[in-house]
Design a protein around this motif. Sequence first.
Motif, short mmCIF file in Angstrom:
data_model
loop_
_atom_site.label_atom_id
_atom_site.label_comp_id
_atom_site.label_asym_id
_atom_site.label_seq_id
_atom_site.Cartn_x
_atom_site.Cartn_y
_atom_site.Cartn_z
N TRP A 53 -4.72 58.75 -11.17
CA TRP A 53 -5.83 58.39 -10.29
C TRP A 53 -6.78 57.51 -11.11
O TRP A 53 -6.99 57.74 -12.30
CB TRP A 53 -6.61 59.62 -9.85
CG TRP A 53 -5.89 60.56 -8.94
CD1 TRP A 53 -5.31 61.73 -9.29
CD2 TRP A 53 -5.69 60.41 -7.54
NE1 TRP A 53 -4.76 62.33 -8.18
CE2 TRP A 53 -4.97 61.53 -7.09
CE3 TRP A 53 -6.03 59.43 -6.62
CZ2 TRP A 53 -4.62 61.71 -5.77
CZ3 TRP A 53 -5.67 59.60 -5.31
CH2 TRP A 53 -4.97 60.73 -4.88
N LEU A 54 -7.40 56.52 -10.46
CA LEU A 54 -8.37 55.64 -11.12
C LEU A 54 -9.75 55.93 -10.55
O LEU A 54 -9.94 55.93 -9.33
CB LEU A 54 -8.01 54.17 -10.88
CG LEU A 54 -9.02 53.14 -11.37
CD1 LEU A 54 -9.14 53.20 -12.90
CD2 LEU A 54 -8.62 51.75 -10.92
N PHE A 55 -10.73 56.19 -11.42
CA PHE A 55 -12.10 56.46 -10.99
C PHE A 55 -12.74 55.16 -10.55
O PHE A 55 -12.80 54.19 -11.30
CB PHE A 55 -12.92 57.10 -12.12
CG PHE A 55 -14.30 57.47 -11.70
CD1 PHE A 55 -14.51 58.58 -10.89
CD2 PHE A 55 -15.39 56.73 -12.10
CE1 PHE A 55 -15.78 58.94 -10.49
CE2 PHE A 55 -16.66 57.08 -11.70
CZ PHE A 55 -16.86 58.17 -10.90
N ASP A 71 -9.37 56.56 -6.71
CA ASP A 71 -8.51 55.70 -5.89
C ASP A 71 -7.06 56.15 -5.97
O ASP A 71 -6.64 56.81 -6.91
CB ASP A 71 -8.61 54.25 -6.36
CG ASP A 71 -9.91 53.60 -5.89
OD1 ASP A 71 -10.52 54.12 -4.96
OD2 ASP A 71 -10.28 52.56 -6.47
N SER A 72 -6.31 55.70 -4.97
CA SER A 72 -4.92 56.10 -4.77
C SER A 72 -4.08 56.00 -6.03
O SER A 72 -4.44 55.28 -6.95
CB SER A 72 -4.30 55.26 -3.67
OG SER A 72 -4.30 53.90 -4.07
N PRO A 73 -2.97 56.69 -6.10
CA PRO A 73 -2.22 56.76 -7.35
C PRO A 73 -1.68 55.40 -7.81
O PRO A 73 -1.18 54.62 -7.02
CB PRO A 73 -1.09 57.72 -7.07
CG PRO A 73 -1.08 57.96 -5.62
CD PRO A 73 -2.36 57.48 -5.06
N TYR A 74 -1.86 55.18 -9.08
CA TYR A 74 -1.34 54.00 -9.76
C TYR A 74 -0.23 54.46 -10.70
O TYR A 74 -0.12 55.64 -11.00
CB TYR A 74 -2.44 53.31 -10.58
CG TYR A 74 -3.54 52.71 -9.74
CD1 TYR A 74 -3.53 51.37 -9.41
CD2 TYR A 74 -4.61 53.48 -9.29
CE1 TYR A 74 -4.53 50.79 -8.65
CE2 TYR A 74 -5.62 52.92 -8.53
CZ TYR A 74 -5.57 51.58 -8.22
OH TYR A 74 -6.57 51.03 -7.47
N LEU A 105 -4.42 62.40 -14.46
CA LEU A 105 -3.04 62.51 -13.98
C LEU A 105 -2.99 62.85 -12.50
O LEU A 105 -3.78 63.65 -12.00
CB LEU A 105 -2.28 63.57 -14.77
CG LEU A 105 -1.78 63.16 -16.14
CD1 LEU A 105 -1.16 64.34 -16.85
CD2 LEU A 105 -0.77 62.04 -16.02
N TYR A 106 -2.04 62.25 -11.81
CA TYR A 106 -1.78 62.53 -10.41
C TYR A 106 -0.67 63.57 -10.36
O TYR A 106 0.40 63.39 -10.92
CB TYR A 106 -1.35 61.25 -9.69
CG TYR A 106 -0.89 61.45 -8.27
CD1 TYR A 106 -1.81 61.59 -7.25
CD2 TYR A 106 0.46 61.49 -7.95
CE1 TYR A 106 -1.41 61.77 -5.94
CE2 TYR A 106 0.87 61.66 -6.65
CZ TYR A 106 -0.06 61.80 -5.65
OH TYR A 106 0.34 61.98 -4.35
#
Length: 128
Positions: A53-55, A71-74, A105-106
Motif C-alpha cells: 500500500w502507498l500512503f 492507495d490501492s496495491p502496488y 505490506l498488502y
Amino acid sequence: MCQAGAKRKLQLSELEELRNDAYESIRIDKARTKAFHDKHIVIKYFEPGNKVWLFNSKLKLFPGKLRSRWDSPYQVQTVTPHGAITIFDPKKGKTLQVNGQRLKLYIEDSMPTEGVESVTLTDLIYNT
C-alpha cells in the motif's frame, strides 16, 4: 580610557561565552531530536514482487474523515539499500520511486467465503 577598554574586552569575552553556551545548547537539542526521530523509525523489508500500500500524503480540500489515506496495491519492482523503492501501478501502468517509509505490506484477503452468510441491513426483520 584604559578602564573603558578593559571593560569592553570583558563584555566581549562574556558575549563570546554566551554564544558558545548557545551553540552547545543547540547541539544537545539537535542530538536529542535526532535520537527521538531515529527511535520511532520502523525498519521495513520489502522484496521484488511484494504487493504494498502507498500512503497518499497529498492534502485534499475536503478529505473524508474516515476515508483511508492508503492507495490501492502496488507491486514492488526494485529495492535499493538506502530505502528508495520502485513500485509499479498495474491499473495505470506507471512506475514510481518512493521512500520505503511510505509503504506497508498488502496482505491478501485469505478469509474463506464458503459457509459465510451475509445479511444486508435492509433485509433485517425486527419482531415487535
